[in-house]
Design an enzyme around this catalytic site. Structure first.
Site, PDB file in Angstrom:
ATOM      1  N   SER A 188       0.835  -1.087   0.002  1.00  0.00           N
ATOM      2  CA  SER A 188       0.006  -0.212   0.048  1.00  0.00           C
ATOM      3  C   SER A 188       0.831   1.433  -0.034  1.00  0.00           C
ATOM      4  O   SER A 188       0.125   2.295  -0.509  1.00  0.00           O
ATOM      5  CB  SER A 188      -0.894   0.135   1.328  1.00  0.00           C
ATOM      6  OG  SER A 188      -0.074  -0.247   2.424  1.00  0.00           O
TER       7      SER A 188
ATOM      8  N   HIS B 229      -1.067   5.813   6.623  1.00  0.00           N
ATOM      9  CA  HIS B 229      -0.278   5.584   5.313  1.00  0.00           C
ATOM     10  C   HIS B 229       0.058   7.035   4.839  1.00  0.00           C
ATOM     11  O   HIS B 229      -0.451   8.348   5.233  1.00  0.00           O
ATOM     12  CB  HIS B 229      -1.315   5.085   4.158  1.00  0.00           C
ATOM     13  CG  HIS B 229      -1.495   3.607   4.338  1.00  0.00           C
ATOM     14  ND1 HIS B 229      -2.410   3.124   5.042  1.00  0.00           N
ATOM     15  CD2 HIS B 229      -0.903   2.480   3.711  1.00  0.00           C
ATOM     16  CE1 HIS B 229      -2.348   1.504   5.201  1.00  0.00           C
ATOM     17  NE2 HIS B 229      -1.352   1.577   4.229  1.00  0.00           N
TER      18      HIS B 229
END
Length: 262
Positions: A37, A243
């Site tokens: 990711s 993230h």
């Protein structure tokens, strides 16, 4: 390339200027972006409609690099949630003997990144520290062999490629000036896991003569609870959490790849 002798000096100047804008090496590159990711761009909030659960974004560092360098070909197969086994099963097939540039971030999910964050968010300090220590033991004991398998396949399938391995940033500024529901003890423990991943991934990348880029340095001063966050804290949808945001991809990750390729 041989230029026709009758080209005017003005035309030559234009050709030279274009060469400065797009380096010949980049323009000729056959680029394949592998990984998890952190490479797909999860966390940037906008994704290609055909990427499904992989959450590949136009704001990811691979897509940004391709947009600015115009490589001869670009295969973007990084996928949110990927582990080393997923790279072997679903991603390395994009490589070939003509591949000249490969980027990859992998290993965090193998070490239990999602479960570590969940445990530390909802558990006590001691529970968090114990879970982080389990992840670190896995990273030092099991992950090296898994990474070696991936890196060996990359080199076998793309024998002439420049391979750039990108690490993971520390998530938190400690002590931090914001309230995100985690104590400094938990934040420091999570950061120590990033340090362990750095040690393991950099060693394995170095053993294959791959280029390793340390994202801990790039994100210093831009962690969660700093004055300028390049990372999401707890977000909605939840998979966006922890993230890199768009600045993290553009200002954190992209320059690390560009530093290698020009």
């Amino acid at each position: 390339m041989r230029l026709v002798r009758t080209l005017s000096s003005a035309a030559l100047a234009i050709v030279a200027a274009l060469a400065l804008v797009v380096p010949a090496e980049a323009a000729a590159a056959n680029y394949v972006a592998l990984g998890d990711s952190y490479s797909s761009g999860t966390g940037t909030g906008s994704y290609y409609s055909d990427s499904g659960g992989c959450k590949r974004s136009q704001y990811s560092y691979p897509a940004l690099w391709a947009a600015s360098h115009a490589p001869a070909s670009f295969k973007f197969v990084a996928c949110s949630g990927a582990k080393t086994g997923d790279v072997l099963a679903n991603q390395v097939g994009a490589l070939s003997t003509s591949t000249s540039l490969v980027s990859i971030s992998i290993g965090g999910n193998d070490a239990g990144f999602t479960d570590v964050i969940s445990t530390c968010t909802f558990g006590s300090d001691s529970t968090c520290v114990n879970r982080v220590n389990q992840a670190k033991a896995y990273a030092t004991g099991t992950l090296p062999g898994l990474l070696d398998n991936v890196y060996t396949q990359i080199r076998t399938r793309a024998p002439s490629a420049t391979v750039v391995v990108l690490g993971y940033p520390r998530l938190y500024k400690v002590p931090g000036s914001c309230s995100v529901g985690l104590s400094d003890t938990k934040r420091a423990a999570i950061n120590s896991a990033a340090d362990t991943l750095h040690q393991v991934i950099s060693a394995q990348a170095g053993a294959k003569s791959f280029v390793y880029r340390d994202l801990r340095t790039a994100f210093t001063g831009h962690e969660i609870c700093s004055s300028d966050w390049w990372l999401n804290s707890l977000s909605w949808p939840v998979e966006e959490s922890y993230h890199p945001n768009r600045n993290g991809q553009r200002l954190g990750y992209l320059p690390q790849l560009t530093a290698v390729t020009g």
